[in-house]
Design an enzyme around this catalytic site. Structure first.
Site, PDB file in Angstrom:
ATOM      1  N   LYS A  28     -38.460  36.234  13.070  1.00 17.97           N
ATOM      2  CA  LYS A  28     -38.774  36.380  14.495  1.00 17.97           C
ATOM      3  C   LYS A  28     -40.273  36.423  14.769  1.00 17.97           C
ATOM      4  O   LYS A  28     -40.739  37.197  15.602  1.00 17.97           O
ATOM      5  CB  LYS A  28     -38.119  37.633  15.077  1.00 17.97           C
ATOM      6  CG  LYS A  28     -36.608  37.653  15.034  1.00 17.97           C
ATOM      7  CD  LYS A  28     -36.079  38.881  15.760  1.00 17.97           C
ATOM      8  CE  LYS A  28     -34.573  38.965  15.713  1.00 17.97           C
ATOM      9  NZ  LYS A  28     -34.059  40.148  16.428  1.00 17.97           N
ATOM     10  N   LYS A 230     -26.946  41.227  23.007  1.00  9.96           N
ATOM     11  CA  LYS A 230     -27.675  40.259  22.181  1.00  9.96           C
ATOM     12  C   LYS A 230     -29.142  40.681  22.064  1.00  9.96           C
ATOM     13  O   LYS A 230     -29.678  41.384  22.914  1.00  9.96           O
ATOM     14  CB  LYS A 230     -27.591  38.858  22.802  1.00  9.96           C
ATOM     15  CG  LYS A 230     -26.151  38.341  22.949  1.00  9.96           C
ATOM     16  CD  LYS A 230     -25.496  38.123  21.589  1.00  9.96           C
ATOM     17  CE  LYS A 230     -24.081  37.590  21.733  1.00  9.96           C
ATOM     18  NZ  LYS A 230     -23.086  38.625  22.056  1.00  9.96           N
ATOM     19  N   ASP A 231     -29.773  40.198  20.992  1.00  4.79           N
ATOM     20  CA  ASP A 231     -31.145  40.580  20.683  1.00  4.79           C
ATOM     21  C   ASP A 231     -32.102  40.249  21.819  1.00  4.79           C
ATOM     22  O   ASP A 231     -31.905  39.295  22.563  1.00  4.79           O
ATOM     23  CB  ASP A 231     -31.620  39.857  19.416  1.00  4.79           C
ATOM     24  CG  ASP A 231     -30.797  40.243  18.201  1.00  4.79           C
ATOM     25  OD1 ASP A 231     -29.638  39.814  18.119  1.00  4.79           O
ATOM     26  OD2 ASP A 231     -31.309  40.975  17.356  1.00  4.79           O
ATOM     27  N   LYS A 232     -33.169  41.036  21.907  1.00  8.29           N
ATOM     28  CA  LYS A 232     -34.222  40.753  22.875  1.00  8.29           C
ATOM     29  C   LYS A 232     -35.123  39.631  22.373  1.00  8.29           C
ATOM     30  O   LYS A 232     -35.312  38.622  23.065  1.00  8.29           O
ATOM     31  CB  LYS A 232     -35.063  42.013  23.137  1.00  8.29           C
ATOM     32  CG  LYS A 232     -36.310  41.768  23.993  1.00  8.29           C
ATOM     33  CD  LYS A 232     -37.097  43.053  24.164  1.00  8.29           C
ATOM     34  CE  LYS A 232     -38.434  42.791  24.862  1.00  8.29           C
ATOM     35  NZ  LYS A 232     -38.280  42.302  26.245  1.00  8.29           N
TER      36      LYS A 232
END
Length: 566
Positions: A28, A230-232
């Site tokens: 990320k 869900k992921d940021k």
């Protein structure tokens, strides 16, 4: 200041499936390096394919000559105008007051008091705004915290003949039916009450994105349902449902949204609940690879495909900041409300300067209104807590309950995940990953109730009432699921070992709770030892509110789809 994040060993991740040296990389580095597509329970990968509303929309229902959907927009626009005049905290307070009045069922409503104001001309403008825009409300002036300040008080105008505005009928005038402020109370019977759509978002978590959409629609967070957060820091696509809203309204938001797109609309009879998904499909890019050789990278990748990995809850489950969310969960489970509030609001390492400044300001001044003016809207939990403390100073339990339920329960699930990770590491340390052992837990082979397991996994966080639009009691909804799950879970005995019908791929570990089965080998001690150390009971709650661990959940030690036999 560099961001200090939680380390893997702090949350129980200490053993691995192979002894290969492995390699390091940056995950990320860009949010676009992490692409997540939800997979629904039919195995369909969720993608955004169309931004258009369906051609056939529910017909607008006329109520006293007013288009219902347009009336909702009108109130939202008035509150937005009031925000420009009086500021966001007072606008939020007003919106909550109007929602309470619209809900009906009460003979009187406690007035609200706006922020102190020393400017007489500004107070006059506020009075006039109410006269022109909210005729069912009246205003007057009361003393502020000191003689130089005055506050405007807003009251419900019980003397006004048509005082409650749109959808204001009392319960007896609605045939005994409660008014639902999440959408029009008049909705065509032949159309599903829920609008399902796909949401594509970039670098925003689910709660933040839905908060933005809710504010634009003028509806509350409880109107939305979704299968999993869900992921940021990612690009994600998932399904969402919203109660009694027209697709054309949501489709029209696309030109105003940034980093969010809505589409693939359809009307359905039921809203989504947490856990109603098969899983997620990830497309991950690693950058900055560091390894002694290219062969190590190749060998490690091949081993991953052949052996799989321990199905730990990753670091994202414990938050991206310097304060792990499982610590907040522990405080909730102990009933330490003030400590939990302090953890949510206190300064943290590595945050943006503006946020760090706001947290520091509150820590030093305890000024709720001033802090609210500084905090960005996407800090949903922090803002909800402060808004509640503004109206009920010192009521920390109420402040915590003001956080959207799907968000505040994540603190509890984080603590459960923390325990599960420790148990999984201990299982690998004691017994390895080659075979099932006496006392392990597995799902019964050939048990028809095994279908229940599709509800169980890393994102099955709570029952269908969590979405906020279910009217049934939580226990009524969940008890059958809990019983079915426990029916198809068994402890491995000598007969099972001799028959060889179970393998390491079948081994599950419980997400700790008051209704789950635990392994009968020494892995069960991990749960007991850690919770005892933290002053938490898995079977009894120290309080009578919702923060007890109740859900029956099990999580595979190895992820589904990997088989050591292949």
């Amino acid at each position: 200041m560099a961001m200090k994040t939680v380390e893997e060993d702090e949350v129980g991740i200490s053993c691995f499936i192979s002894d290969l040296p492995g390699f390091r990389g940056v995950l990320k580095q860009r949010y676009s390096d992490f692409i997540v597509n939800e997979v629904d329970r039919d195995g369909t990968v969720v993608k955004l394919t169309s931004l258009d509303a369906p051609e056939e929309e529910p017909e607008s229902v006329q109520e006293n000559g007013i288009n219902t959907c347009d009336a909702v927009v009108s109130y939202a626009s008035r509150i937005e105008s009031f925000k420009s005049l009086a500021g966001e905290p007072d606008a939020v307070l007003l919106e909550e007051f109007i929602n309470k009045i619209n809900a009906g069922g009460e003979d009187s409503f406690s007035p609200i008091v706006l922020s102190p104001d020393s400017d007489k001309s500004h107070r006059k403008a506020v009075h006039n705004f109410f006269k022109e825009n909210f005729k069912f409300l009246v205003t007057d002036v009361v003393d502020g915290p000191d003689p130089s300040l005055k506050c405007i008080r807003v009251r419900f105008n019980s003397a006004e003949p048509n005082n409650k505005g749109k959808n204001s009928k009392k319960r007896k005038e609605r045939g005994g039916k409660p008014f639902d402020s999440r959408g029009s109370e008049n909705w065509p019977e032949n159309v599903g009450k829920f609008l399902r759509f796909h949401i594509y978002k970039e670098n925003k978590d689910t709660h933040e994105a839905l908060g933005v959409i809710g504010n634009m629609l003028g509806i509350q967070p409880k109107s939305f349902g979704f299968a999993g957060t869900k992921d940021k820091r990612a690009v994600t696509t998932q399904r969402v449902t919203v109660y009694k809203q027209r697709a054309s309204r949501l489709a029209s938001l696309n030109k105003r949204l940034f980093g969010i797109k809505l589409g693939d609309f359809c009307y359905v009879k039921e809203g989504l609940c947490l856990g109603q998904l098969m899983g997620n499909r990830f497309t991950i890019t690693l950058r900055g690879i560091v390894s002694d050789s290219e062969d190590i990278i190749k060998t490690s990748a091949e081993a991953l495909g052949r052996l799989g990995f321990i199905n730990y809850f990753g670091l994202q489950r414990f938050g991206s900041g310097s304060l792990p969310t499982h610590l907040i969960g522990g405080a909730l489970l102990r009933g330490e409300w003030k400590l939990a509030v302090d953890m949510i609001l206190d300064p943290r390492e590595g945050e943006r300067i503006a946020i760090a400044k706001a947290r520091k300001y509150y820590k030093e001044s305890n000024d709720v209104v001033g802090t609210l003016k500084q905090l960005p809207r996407y800090l949903v939990a922090e803002r909800a807590v402060l808004q509640s403390l503004k109206t009920s100073p010192g009521n920390y339990l109420q402040a915590l309950k003001s956080i959207p339920r799907t968000l505040r329960m994540l603190y509890i699930h984080s603590y459960q995940s923390y325990l599960w990770n420790h148990a999984a590491s201990k299982r690998v340390q004691n017994y390895g990953t080659e075979q099932v052992v006496l006392g392990d837990l597995v799902y019964c082979k050939g048990n028809s109730t095994a279908k229940v397991t599709e509800f169980v996994g890393s994102e099955y966080a709570e029952d269908c009432s969590a979405g906020g639009y279910a009217s049934n009691n939580e226990d009524d909804i969940s008890v059958d699921i809990h019983e079915d799950i426990n029916t198809c879970v068994k402890v491995v005995d000598d007969e099972d070992l001799n028959s060889g019908c179970y393998t390491i791929d079948d081994v599950i570990l419980p997400m700790p709770g008051s209704r789950v089965k635990y392994p009968t080998n020494n892995i069960a001690n991990v749960y007991e030892d850690l919770t005892k150390k933290d002053g938490i009971s898995l079977t009894e709650s120290v309080h009578k509110v919702e923060y007890g661990i109740l859900n029956n959940q099990y999580h595979w030690m190895l992820p589904e789809g990997f088989s050591k036999a292949n």
